[in-house]
Structures are given as structure tokens and as C-alpha cells.
Design an enzyme around this catalytic site. Structure first.
Site, PDB file in Angstrom:
ATOM      1  N   HIS A  74       1.072  -0.893  -0.277  1.00 29.13           N
ATOM      2  CA  HIS A  74      -0.276   0.110  -0.201  1.00 29.13           C
ATOM      3  C   HIS A  74       0.840   1.162  -0.245  1.00 29.13           C
ATOM      4  O   HIS A  74       1.544   1.842   0.792  1.00 29.13           O
ATOM      5  CB  HIS A  74      -0.795  -0.427   1.493  1.00 29.13           C
ATOM      6  CG  HIS A  74      -1.907   0.898   0.769  1.00 29.13           C
ATOM      7  ND1 HIS A  74      -2.914   0.965   0.402  1.00 29.13           N
ATOM      8  CD2 HIS A  74      -1.706   2.418   1.711  1.00 29.13           C
ATOM      9  CE1 HIS A  74      -3.916   1.660   0.736  1.00 29.13           C
ATOM     10  NE2 HIS A  74      -3.082   3.179   1.669  1.00 29.13           N
ATOM     11  N   CYS A  75       1.031   2.096  -0.612  1.00 32.55           N
ATOM     12  CA  CYS A  75       1.639   2.889  -1.592  1.00 32.55           C
ATOM     13  C   CYS A  75       0.954   4.740  -0.656  1.00 32.55           C
ATOM     14  O   CYS A  75      -0.234   4.955  -1.190  1.00 32.55           O
ATOM     15  CB  CYS A  75       1.839   2.990  -2.806  1.00 32.55           C
ATOM     16  SG  CYS A  75       3.317   5.093  -2.657  1.00 32.55           S
ATOM     17  N   PRO A  76       1.832   5.009   0.666  1.00 30.27           N
ATOM     18  CA  PRO A  76       0.990   6.418   0.763  1.00 30.27           C
ATOM     19  C   PRO A  76       0.939   7.852  -0.454  1.00 30.27           C
ATOM     20  O   PRO A  76      -0.113   8.638  -0.206  1.00 30.27           O
ATOM     21  CB  PRO A  76       1.436   7.016   2.137  1.00 30.27           C
ATOM     22  CG  PRO A  76       2.989   5.997   2.081  1.00 30.27           C
ATOM     23  CD  PRO A  76       2.524   4.645   1.090  1.00 30.27           C
TER      24      PRO A  76
END
Length: 365
Positions: free
Chosen positions: A154-156
Site C-alpha cells: 500500500h503506497c501512501p
């Protein structure tokens, strides 16, 4: 009406906070456009030819950067197909049966599914939140609160999960952002040197030029390491999660279980048509629920291999991976003129007689 208690307010606040990194990148990108295109090219460059060349190349990289970034952010993760969801009767059975017998219920539900990975304890991988049998390489994301096919992480910075549906876009985003920063740093270098030698007019442009070079150089270093790491992952057909925790098959842990060789690994992410490789257009092979794989041991839980494939198992040490249906868009990865084989690193296990499809992705709980 939807509940409006404290929990709902907290969820809304978290959703807003998750967009802060995206807004930061967008503002930084907008400032870089103003600093480079206006302050550097138009205000500071005196050579018309240099202006035209730099502006044309810059706008091309800028467009590809924005396009790939947009696609990474707004491409929604794909949901596992309906065959992985439990029926109403199976859900009722899970609720009635004691916890100790849940695996038997899940084993019966998954007997016709091309699922080859297990938990560390050897159990069927099941998501209680989504109420589905997890496909291979699938993980449940606690931020998105859903199961993501071939989840990488999951890439912020994009406020989205990077997985099967947008992994190619994410790679192109890294590539074009790296080229964007390198191009700015290279063309801004001579003016950055003039700043320190008092060769620039005393205008606001000189400060934009200085900070632009620092930002481009700093991001180039971090992006080069991240892009290089993901290139290595693609060459090995691994996700970030699989690199840290190897997938567990029924025969045991196999860190290279999904690797088909460099060429096929590249084609699985970028597709067969090379004209689409550099464009943020979806061209990955498959549907995210089925993947070719190479295993070095026969699976005792699966039915025997069809007779037409028995000719590949003349050597008693050769173990065939049980045949399972593979999506048509994936099957040609296994039909080269030379059959794909992979030798076990442990001589006691023998060789893999053939490679065969394994279904969707490794999951994280």
C-alpha cells in the site's frame, strides 16, 4: 441513514489525511513546472534553440509523469472473482461448525479451485473480513479494507494499493519521475553553477533555479534506488511482500515458485506487445486470479495429471505439478517450443517435470 458516531468521524478524518501525501506531490509538481518552464527556460535561458529543445523534452516527460501517476492513483484494485467467495450455505456452515473443523469446510470449498499456496501452518488461506478463500498472491490490505490481487504494497504517495491492476502504472510512474528529475538536474546544472559564481541576474528566478536543482538531485537518489529494487522484483516475478516472506506452497516454502525466467516475468507485467510497454495503458497478462508457476514437488492432494502429459514424467525423480485450468491469456506463457523446467536446488528433491498454472496471489493477514 449511515451511522454518524465518533467512529464514522474518525474514518472520514483518516480518509482526508491519506490524501495529504498526494496533495504534497501535486503541489511540488506544480511548483517544479513553474520553476523550470517559466523561471528557467523562459526567463533565464538566452539561447532560443536551447529553450525550444528543453521545453519540448520537458513537456513530454511531464505529460508521461502525470499520466502514469494519475493511473496509479485512480486505477481501482480488482476484486477476486466470484468463484473464491463462499456460498451462503458454506458461510452458514462455518458459523455453525466449531473452529477446529473450519479447515475441513474450507478444504471442500477449495477442492476445485486452482489454489496452491497455504499459510505458514499449511492451512487454506481464508479472509474473515471479505469472507473469501484467498487466491494465490492475494493479500488483505488493512488500509483499503479489502483483498488485493497480487498485492505488492500500500503506497501512501498514491493513496492506493499497488497490485495486479496498477503495478505496471506504478513502475512507469517511478521510471518517468526518475527521468523527470534527472532531466531537470542535468539541464539546470549550468545555471546552478552560475548561481554560486554570481553569473545570474539578481531576480527571483535564481532562487527557483537553486531549489529546483536541490529537489531534483535529492529525489533522483531516492527514486533510483526504489526503481532499481522494483526492476529486480519484476525480473524475479516477486512482489514486495513475497520478497520479505516467501510464498508457502503445499510442498513447503519456495521463494522462486512464481518465477518463469526473465523474459516471461517481464511479459507477465508488461504484456506481449512491446509498443505498449512504455505507455500507461494496461497490458499485463491474465486476470489477476491465475498465474503460471514452477513447483519442484508433486502435490499429493490434487488429482493425477492427464494421460496426455504423462510422457514428461519418464524419470521417477521427475514430479509433475498437477494440471489445473489456466486463463487463456496466461496459458501461452507455458507453451514455448522448449518446455519450461526448473531444477531444484536440493538434489534430494529431483527436478520439476513441467511448470503449470497456479492461481491468484499470496495474501497477508
Amino acid at each position: 441513514m449511515a451511522p454518524s458516531g465518533p467512529g464514522s468521524v474518525r474514518r472520514r478524518c483518516r480518509r482526508v489525511l491519506y490524501w495529504i501525501p498526494v496533495v504534497f506531490i501535486s503541489l511540488l509538481l506544480g511548483w517544479s513546472y513553474y520553476a523550470y518552464a517559466i523561471q528557467l527556460c523562459i526567463v533565464s535561458m538566452e539561447n532560443i534553440g536551447e529553450q525550444v529543445v528543453c521545453l519540448m523534452a520537458y513537456h513530454l516527460l511531464f505529460a508521461m509523469f502525470v499520466w502514469s501517476y494519475w493511473k496509479t492513483i485512480f486505477t481501482l484494485p480488482m476484486n477476486p472473482s466470484k468463484e473464491f467467495h463462499l456460498s451462503y450455505a458454506e458461510k452458514e456452515l462455518l458459523e455453525r461448525e466449531p473452529r477446529e473443523t473450519h479447515q475441513e469446510v474450507l478444504r471442500r470449498a477449495a477442492k476445485d479451485l486452482p489454489i496452491y499456496t497455504r499459510t505458514m501452518s499449511g492451512a487454506i488461506r481464508y479472509c474473515d473480513r471479505c469472507q473469501l478463500i484467498k487466491p494465490d498472491r492475494c493479500h488483505h490490505c488493512s488500509v483499503c479494507d479489502k483483498c488485493i490481487l497480487k498485492m505488492d504494497h500500500h503506497c501512501p504517495w498514491v493513496n492506493n494499493c499497488v497490485g495486479f491492476s496498477n503495478y505496471k502504472f506504478f513502475l512507469l510512474f517511478l521510471a518517468y519521475s526518475l527521468l523527470y528529475c534527472l532531466f531537470i538536474a542535468a539541464t539546470d546544472l549550468q545555471y546552478f553553477i552560475k548561481f554560486w559564481t554570481n553569473g545570474l541576474p539578481d531576480t527571483q528566478a535564481k532562487f527557483h533555479i537553486m531549489f529546483l536543482f536541490f529537489a531534483a538531485a535529492m529525489f533522483s537518489v531516492s527514486l533510483s534506488s526504489l526503481f532499481g529494487y522494483h526492476c529486480w522484483l519484476v525480473s524475479k516475478n516477486k512482489s514486495t511482500l513475497e520478497a520479505f516472506r516467501s510464498p508457502v506452497f503445499r510442498h513447503g516454502t519456495d521463494k522462486n515458485g512464481f518465477s518463469l525466467g526473465f523474459s516471461k516475468n517481464m511479459r507477465q507485467v508488461f504484456g506481449d506487445e512491446k509498443k505498449y510497454w512504455l505507455l500507461p495503458i494496461f497490458s499485463s497478462l491474465g486476470d489477476g486470479c491465475s498465474f503460471p508457476t514452477c513447483l519442484v514437488n508433486q502435490d499429493p492432494e490434487q488429482p493425477a495429471t492427464p494421460a496426455g502429459l504423462n510422457s514428461m514424467a519418464k524419470n521417477p525423480e521427475n514430479h509433475q505439478f498437477p494440471a489445473k485450468p489456466l486463463r487463456e491469456s496466461q496459458s501461452h506463457l507455458l507453451t514455448d517450443s522448449q518446455p519450461w523446467t526448473e531444477s531444484s536446488t536440493n538434489p534430494g528433491k529431483g527436478k520439476a517435470g513441467m511448470s503449470n498454472p497456479a492461481l491468484t496471489m499470496e495474501n497477508e493477514t
